[in-house]
Design a protein around this motif. Structure first.
Motif, mmCIF file in Angstrom:
data_model
loop_
_atom_site.group_PDB
_atom_site.id
_atom_site.type_symbol
_atom_site.label_atom_id
_atom_site.label_comp_id
_atom_site.label_asym_id
_atom_site.label_seq_id
_atom_site.Cartn_x
_atom_site.Cartn_y
_atom_site.Cartn_z
ATOM 1 N N ILE B 22 0.829 -1.204 0.000
ATOM 2 C CA ILE B 22 0.000 0.000 0.000
ATOM 3 C C ILE B 22 0.862 1.252 0.000
ATOM 4 O O ILE B 22 0.645 2.187 -0.784
ATOM 5 C CB ILE B 22 -0.955 -0.006 1.208
ATOM 6 N N VAL B 23 1.890 1.263 0.864
ATOM 7 C CA VAL B 23 2.757 2.442 0.902
ATOM 8 C C VAL B 23 3.413 2.656 -0.461
ATOM 9 O O VAL B 23 3.425 3.769 -0.991
ATOM 10 C CB VAL B 23 3.840 2.286 1.995
ATOM 11 N N ILE B 26 0.834 3.953 -2.986
ATOM 12 C CA ILE B 26 0.501 5.375 -2.800
ATOM 13 C C ILE B 26 1.613 6.251 -3.358
ATOM 14 O O ILE B 26 1.372 7.226 -4.071
ATOM 15 C CB ILE B 26 0.291 5.679 -1.299
ATOM 16 N N MET B 27 2.860 5.855 -3.052
ATOM 17 C CA MET B 27 3.981 6.671 -3.506
ATOM 18 C C MET B 27 4.136 6.613 -5.028
ATOM 19 O O MET B 27 4.561 7.581 -5.651
ATOM 20 C CB MET B 27 5.274 6.184 -2.837
ATOM 21 N N ILE B 30 2.317 9.227 -7.186
ATOM 22 C CA ILE B 30 2.715 10.635 -7.218
ATOM 23 C C ILE B 30 2.814 11.111 -8.660
ATOM 24 O O ILE B 30 3.489 10.496 -9.484
ATOM 25 C CB ILE B 30 4.077 10.817 -6.538
ATOM 26 N N ILE B 281 9.655 12.730 -0.131
ATOM 27 C CA ILE B 281 8.784 11.563 -0.173
ATOM 28 C C ILE B 281 9.418 10.331 0.467
ATOM 29 O O ILE B 281 8.770 9.576 1.179
ATOM 30 C CB ILE B 281 8.398 11.245 -1.630
ATOM 31 N N VAL B 284 8.977 10.413 4.160
ATOM 32 C CA VAL B 284 7.591 10.103 4.528
ATOM 33 C C VAL B 284 7.383 8.598 4.465
ATOM 34 O O VAL B 284 6.858 7.971 5.399
ATOM 35 C CB VAL B 284 6.597 10.803 3.578
#
Lengths: 604, 315
Positions: B22-23, B26-27, B30, B281, B284
């Motif tokens: 998931i991470v 999401i990234m 971008i 990013i 994060v």
């Protein structure tokens, strides 16, 4: 309060306020209650009241939109998953679980990090992280109704899946969605405000409550009002939304209204209007005119309506009746174990060894319970504590009455387990109730009652949950223990076969009163009350071939509307007008008493 | 029992993997081309293509994921461009501060939540119950970041009892008492909401359990009312409250983002907010992965504690 906030927010454009973004450097950081700015101004001289009203409007709009978005997407996932079931369901729910593996706000942060700061992005982020909550709740509700008759019927008429969801399922899960929304919308307002507070939500000059608070924070010490004011507003909004949510939930949860969630007191409430003077009969247990009621709202259910009996030391009295006849309530009332609320003992006396248990203090009653008088209950899986071992539960019962070293108490417990013929007592003492069979559990229940060598055991249908062979073993065990230890036994049952095997005397209860009592053999052989006769006829007798079970027609009367006179009259084939006339006494005929005007065996 | 524990532990692996997916996803969403971003808008197409190849960005997304995951497992979270140091070093340093804060808050909210829950259940509909239930409602409604500001105003600015920010005093601090002085306000603030949630659930669970048959058995045994409440009912209630404590750990870890910002606590949360503002990013990504993994592991611990408490689970 919420309405006021909503009203102000909606009317914001019409209110006579300064423009929220109008700066006036000369009026910077005016304190509250100064001229022209009731709540003061911020670091750019903007009117705080005006900004507050506009900020509230924005925060509410964002929070509610996020809630709607989460509700729509989450509910859609939940309904589809719940309706389809199988692999689709499994797959969707695993995905949802994955999202839930993140700490709530962190996921929102990650999303904002990708989309970039901004109010709309914060809204999306907060909505996304709340989707799993809706999906799970709504799925649960959908699964519960997806295979109900009306849905199957719709399917059989050839409706498409989409139409079934729209017309049959959605209306039924709507309350769940509403509850879920009402409980989360406060959170979402808080979270969007939080993101704005961090500078990741609304960007200047646009301001919601969170970003006002964030700006105010920079001037915390010089101008505390700039941060206090918007914070109060967020707090007021969230609190009123939460209150509203609680209200909605309470209104939709039927358990709360029935009082089913109130906590039962340590002992049944006793509010006696009259306490009968008793002449001591010398019996171990004397019960006189016991009346126990359940008071639910305006209704009063008279579960036990003036019950009297006595039990001598070493004697076994069986109390028999259908479910709802008040036999268990009578038994539990003896030691104040009827749950209260709603149970109240309104009349009568219960004397154990000459002392009235109903007028005892909590501590006196505690000493009697499990000491002089012990109980055996019906379903030992529910009545034994699930998280404690059998041994610990017995040790606790011993130590509640006698200060005994733990080790000694444990040995005593194991010896009692052996006494009730548990094959491997030491291992049993280390077991949890769920690890034992039903028969073993009931033996544990009996051993537990014996730990303090009581004079009296009250057994509330102890064999009902067991199969017949185990039942016979348990009864034989009880009988043996009774003779060996000189125990008095009050045995509650609905089974005449059990009474015949175990009890010296029997009392038959109907609608909260004893209708007939006498020696077991006498009552069995010559029942006088028509109800007793019908009840005995219900027992199939082995060895006499097949016989139609002679069920009693009709139902027992409702306990909150008992008829005048004999409660059995409406179901009785011998009833006459006089039976409905008024109070009928329990008439004594030797050792056999009956509450009937026209008993069996007499001329009608 | 051992088999059950093993199963629980193994079940964590797919969750952790899913978390990284998931991470990563999401990234990967971008917008924009990192190579262009690095080289600037004057870069030639050839240079962009070469950098993409060097960075492995020309490979299919799935392959990129596995390379990323492999690096992750080797402790290589990439390099933070805003801080110019390895992401893992930075995250690790910050994470210890967050753990202290979140751990303290979790202990506080568990203790107080359980206590208030038991108190209110024991005195249902009494005035203590009404008062505490109202206080709890305030607790779950108050914005924690605002409460933090109020506490600073009161205890740091007005009364000058406690420091308003940071983890240690700038001069002469650094020892444990100093840390505790700095910890009180932020930990308290962070625990308020979770305390309310746990208290509410404990109260409901206690009331539910007090209606069960085994409570009647305990009373029939002559067990004192204290023991009935605090041992029999409470232990049974704990079974349903424990998972909620696990969930609250997530709220506390997440809520640390606000509290660290308010109190200038040098933790991961504040790092994340700064990293988002500077569009760092990788930082994060690293922060989210570490904190989330910690949350998953904590819930594993809760599960295991649950299985120790409730022997019925294993069978």
């Amino acid at each position: 309060m919420l309405l006021a906030v909503l009203g102000v927010a909606l009317l914001a454009p019409a209110l006579p306020l300064a423009h929220p973004d109008l700066t006036s450097p000369a009026d910077r950081l005016k304190p509250p209650f100064s001229d022209g700015a009731i709540l003061g101004t911020d670091h750019l001289g903007r009117d705080l009241l005006s900004r507050l009203v506009w900020g509230t409007r924005l925060s509410l709009a964002v929070g509610v939109t996020a809630a709607l978005l989460a509700a729509i997407v989450g509910s859609a996932i939940g309904i589809v998953a719940g309706y389809l079931g199988g692999r689709a369901d499994h797959l969707m729910m695993r995905g949802v679980d994955m999202l839930m593996a993140f700490p709530y706000i962190l996921l929102a942060l990650a999303i904002v990090a990708v989309l970039g700061p901004g109010l709309l992005n914060a809204l999306y982020a907060v909505a996304v992280v709340n989707i799993p909550f809706f999906a799970r709740n709504i799925r649960g509700a959908t699964v519960a109704i997806a295979h109900r008759e009306f849905v199957d019927a719709a399917r059989l008429t050839g409706m498409s899946g989409l139409r079934i969801i729209g017309s049959e399922i959605l209306p039924n899960v709507m309350p769940v969605i509403v509850i879920a929304m009402s409980t989360t919308v406060g959170w979402m307002i808080l979270e969007t405000a939080g993101l704005s507070f961090l500078g990741l939500g609304s960007q200047p000059p646009q301001a919601d409550l969170g970003s006002m608070l964030g700006e105010g924070r920079k001037l915390l010490i010089t101008a505390p009002h700039a941060s206090v004011v918007p914070g109060v507003m967020i707090f007021v909004i969230v609190m009123s939304v939460n209150l509203l949510g609680d209200g909605v939930r309470d209104a939709l949860d039927p358990r709360l209204r029935s009082g089913a969630l109130s906590r039962p007191a340590a002992a049944t409430r006793v509010e006696r209007t009259d306490t009968p003077e008793m002449k001591p009969t010398g019996a171990l247990l004397e019960v006189e005119g016991l009346r126990t009621e359940f008071q639910v709202g305006p209704r009063v259910y008279r579960a036990a309506g003036g019950v009297s009996f006595e039990v001598a030391a070493g004697e076994c009295l069986g109390i028999i009746g259908e479910s709802g006849s008040g036999k268990s309530v009578t038994a539990l009332s003896l030691l104040g174990l009827v749950a209260s609320p709603p149970g109240v003992i309104t009349a009568g006396a219960v004397r154990l060894n000459g002392r009235d248990t109903l007028s005892m203090t909590g501590e006196q009653l505690r000493r009697v319970r499990g000491g002089q008088a012990a109980c055996i209950f019906q379903d030992p899986l529910a009545t034994l504590h699930p998280l404690h071992t059998v041994g610990d539960q017995m040790v606790e019962a011993i130590r509640a009455h006698r200060p005994t070293p733990r080790r000694e108490a444990r040995e005593h417990a194991v010896s009692l387990l052996r006494k009730v013929r548990i094959p491997n007592p030491a291992a049993c003492a280390r077991s949890f109730p769920h690890e034992l069979s039903g028969g073993m559990r009931q033996r544990v229940g009996i051993a537990l009652a014996l730990v303090n060598d009581p004079d009296l055991i009250v057994a509330d249908e102890p064999t009902t949950a067991l199969d017949v062979t185990v039942q016979a073993q348990v009864l034989a065990l009880l009988d043996e223990l009774r003779r060996e230890r000189g125990l008095a036994l009050v045995f509650i049952t609905h089974d005449f076969g059990v009474v015949a095997q175990l009890c010296d005397r029997v009392a038959v209860m109907y609608a909260g009163r004893i209708v007939e009592t006498g020696a077991t053999q006498e009552v069995l052989a010559r029942p006088r009350h028509p109800y007793t006769r019908r009840l005995i006829a219900c027992v199939p007798e082995p060895g006499r071939g097949r016989r139609t079970l002679d069920a009693i027609p009709g139902l027992p009367p409702s306990l909150d509307a008992l008829p005048d006179g004999c409660a059995f009259a409406p179901r009785c084939d011998r009833a006459q007008a006089a039976c409905r006339g008024g109070e009928i006494a329990l008439r004594r005929d030797g050792a056999h008493s009956v509450r009937c005007l026209f008993p069996e065996g007499a001329a009608t | 029992m051992h088999i059950y524990i093993l199963k629980r532990v193994l079940a964590v692996v797919p969750v952790l993997l899913g978390l990284t997916v998931i991470v990563f996803a999401i990234m990967a969403l971008i917008p924009g081309d990192p190579a262009t971003a690095i080289l600037g808008s004057y870069a030639t197409p050839e240079n962009v293509a070469r950098l993409n190849r060097d960075l492995g960005l020309d490979k299919p997304l799935v392959q990129q994921y596995f390379i990323w995951l492999e690096n992750l497992l080797h402790g290589d979270f990439g390099r933070s461009y805003s801080l110019n140091r390895p992401v893992l070093d930075e995250v690790w340093e910050r994470f210890s501060a967050t753990l202290i804060l979140a751990g303290a808050a979790l202990v506080l909210c568990t203790l107080w939540g359980l206590l208030i829950g038991i108190w209110t259940a024991a005195r249902q509909y009494g005035w203590t119950d009404r008062l505490l239930t109202f206080v709890v409602l305030i607790g779950i409604s108050v914005p924690s970041f605002w409460l933090g500001l109020l506490l600073i105003l009161l205890f740091a600015v007005e009364l000058r009892w406690l420091p308003a920010s940071g983890m240690f005093a700038i001069y002469g601090g650094g020892d444990l008492p100093d840390l505790l002085r700095h910890l009180i306000l932020p930990a308290l603030t962070l625990s308020v909401v979770a305390t309310g949630v746990i208290a509410r659930l404990t109260r409901a669970a206690m009331l539910e359990m007090l209606r069960q048959d085994f409570i009647r058995t305990a009373r029939a045994k002559g067990v004192s009312e204290r023991r009935v409440l605090y041992v029999h009912a409470f232990k049974a209630a704990l079974v349903s409250v424990m998972p909620v404590i696990g969930v609250q750990a997530g709220f506390v870890l997440g809520g640390a983002v606000y509290i660290e910002t308010v109190f200038q606590w040098p933790g991961v949360g504040r790092m994340l907010v700064q990293a988002i503002s500077t569009r760092d990013i990788l930082l994060v990504q690293g922060g989210v992965v570490v904190v989330s993994a910690c949350y998953v592991l904590f819930n594993l611990l809760v599960d295991l504690a649950q299985c120790w408490l409730d022997p019925r689970i294993q069978t």
